[in-house]
Design an enzyme around this catalytic site. Structure first.
Site, short mmCIF file in Angstrom:
data_model
loop_
_atom_site.label_atom_id
_atom_site.label_comp_id
_atom_site.label_asym_id
_atom_site.label_seq_id
_atom_site.Cartn_x
_atom_site.Cartn_y
_atom_site.Cartn_z
N TYR A 142 0.83 -1.21 0.00
CA TYR A 142 0.00 0.00 0.00
C TYR A 142 0.86 1.26 0.00
CZ TYR A 142 -4.69 -1.90 0.78
OH TYR A 142 -5.90 -2.50 0.64
N LYS A 189 2.75 -15.48 2.33
CA LYS A 189 2.92 -16.23 1.07
C LYS A 189 4.40 -16.56 0.98
CE LYS A 189 1.36 -17.94 -2.78
NZ LYS A 189 0.48 -19.13 -2.82
N ASP A 222 -3.53 -18.20 0.48
CA ASP A 222 -4.56 -18.90 -0.31
C ASP A 222 -5.25 -19.97 0.54
OD1 ASP A 222 -2.05 -20.09 -0.33
OD2 ASP A 222 -2.21 -20.90 -2.36
N ASP A 250 -12.48 -8.67 4.40
CA ASP A 250 -13.76 -8.60 3.67
C ASP A 250 -14.38 -9.99 3.57
OD1 ASP A 250 -13.70 -5.88 3.21
OD2 ASP A 250 -14.17 -6.06 1.08
C1 IPM Z 1 -10.42 -0.99 3.82
C2 IPM Z 1 -10.63 -0.41 2.45
C3 IPM Z 1 -9.45 0.48 2.14
C4 IPM Z 1 -8.19 -0.37 2.17
C5 IPM Z 1 -9.55 1.25 0.80
C6 IPM Z 1 -10.83 2.05 0.71
C7 IPM Z 1 -8.36 2.09 0.53
O1 IPM Z 1 -10.79 -1.41 1.49
O2 IPM Z 1 -10.32 -0.22 4.79
O3 IPM Z 1 -10.36 -2.21 3.92
O4 IPM Z 1 -7.88 -1.04 1.19
O5 IPM Z 1 -7.54 -0.37 3.20
MG MG Z 2 -10.97 -3.35 2.35
#
Ligand code: IPM
Ligand code: MG
Length: 357
Positions: A142, A189, A222, A250
């Site tokens: 990131y 990984k 994975d 997520d």
């Molecule tokens: C999260 C979101 C953010 C991330 C995005 C919106 C930049 O997906 O907080 O998980 O990837 O960290």
């Molecule tokens: Mg996210």
């Protein structure tokens, strides 16, 4: 006690859910004799509209000066064509970095009252699960070097971690596990990536020297993605890199069937944190009143617990939410859309307030 709280409502449903969480915090303050002073700051798409940039310096300074920060969500299709440095998401990344929030705690668990919403096979769902993803938040791909070649037909991003960066987030994971079921799974990984091999070595060295009482195992990302669907009850605490944590959190939250309920905390060295729901800005339902405020209300409870050490107050909010769910009240995101007996977001907030009486 008096606490200064910076509010960053953001875009889409952000302002609605933050307003609901503020009401819940005010009720808590009244009940327990605290004073919460709220100051609002722009970030994300609305800041782009107002001042041309996603993260104004005033917002950074205000958040740095506050005792803690509550964030709604940023982004939306309106700003999707912005160049990279002017995207709303830059506000989120910039705030995490500026506030030194290197650890992101993302709990995912089945609420007993909502077991039927869980997407797992019923026999697996019946086992329940309660896991905590500890995601590294200010390093890795990131924030690594990125770019394109001159011709523009080649691009790169860099995953890079130092021992110090891995150690500080791993320490959080071990400490978190000690307060839970004493089990950390480090996800990487390492069969392919050198940065993952350094990650794994570092986590093990720390575990052996400082946390021998915590059970430590490893899993490739994975396999971890599979295990979350196969049987997430295997996990207690997962510690992983920024990008792997983004993806797995997520996945884990969606598996519960109720992403609208899941809160998160971003923490650094000081008690100041940033608290936000796991879900996004949901521009498609902004302004319709449908947004479920529970994840943000539970994020407020996490703020009381982690930043202000007010665990009784946090329990008070969390219990009110559980009671409302146990009584069968639902917002539309946790109910089949064809079923008409759901509450709007603000009705849900009112139910929660009633239970806080
Ligand atoms: C999260 C979101 C953010 C991330 C995005 C919106 C930049 O997906 O907080 O998980 O990837 O960290
Ligand atoms: Mg996210």
């Amino acid at each position: 006690m008096k606490y200064n709280i910076a509010l960053v409502p953001g875009d889409g449903i952000g302002p609605e859910i933050i307003a609901d969480a503020v009401e819940v915090l005010e009720k808590t303050a009244e009940k327990f004799g605290h004073e919460f002073v709220f100051t609002e700051y722009a970030a994300g798409g609305n800041a782009i509209d107002k001042c041309g940039i996603p993260l104004p310096q005033e917002t950074v300074d205000g958040c740095l000066a506050a005792d803690s920060v509550m964030l709604g969500a940023v982004g939306g299709p309106k700003w999707d064509s912005q160049p990279n440095h002017l995207r709303p998401e830059k506000a989120l990344l910039g705030l995490r970095k500026a506030l030194g929030l290197y650890t992101n705690l993302r709990p995912a668990k089945i609420q007993p009252a909502l077991a039927d919403a869980c997407v797992l096979r019923p026999d697996i769902a019946a086992r329940g699960f309660d896991l905590m993803i500890v995601r590294e938040l200010t390093g890795g791909i990131y924030f690594g070097d990125r770019g394109r070649n001159e011709a523009g037909d080649e691009a790169y991003d860099t995953e890079k971690y130092s021992v110090a960066e891995v150690e500080r987030v791993a320490r959080r994971a071990f400490e978190t596990a000690r307060k839970r079921r004493g089990h950390v799974t480090s996800v990487d990984k390492a069969n392919v990536l050198e940065s993952s091999r350094l990650w794994r070595e570092t986590v093990h060295r720390l575990g052996e020297t400082e946390y021998p009482d915590v059970k430590l195992d490893d899993m490739y990302v994975d396999n971890a993605a599979m295990q979350i669907i196969r049987d997430p009850s295997f996990f207690d605490v997962i510690v992983t890199s920024n990008m792997f944590g983004d993806i797995l959190s997520d996945e884990a939250s969606q598996v519960t069937g109720s992403i609208g309920l899941l809160a998160s905390a971003s923490l650094g060295e000081t008690s100041r944190g940033m608290y936000e729901p796991i879900h996004g800005s949901a521009p498609d339902i902004a302004g319709t009143g449908l947004a479920n405020p529970i994840a943000t209300i539970l994020s407020a409870a996490m703020m009381l617990r982690y930043s202000f050490d007010l665990s009784e107050e946090a329990d008070y909010i969390e219990n009110a939410v559980s009671e409302v769910l146990e009584e069968g009240w639902r917002t539309r995101d946790i109910k089949a859309p064809e079923d008409e007996t759901w509450l709007t977001g603000s009705q849900m907030k009112d139910k929660i307030l009633e239970h806080m009486a």
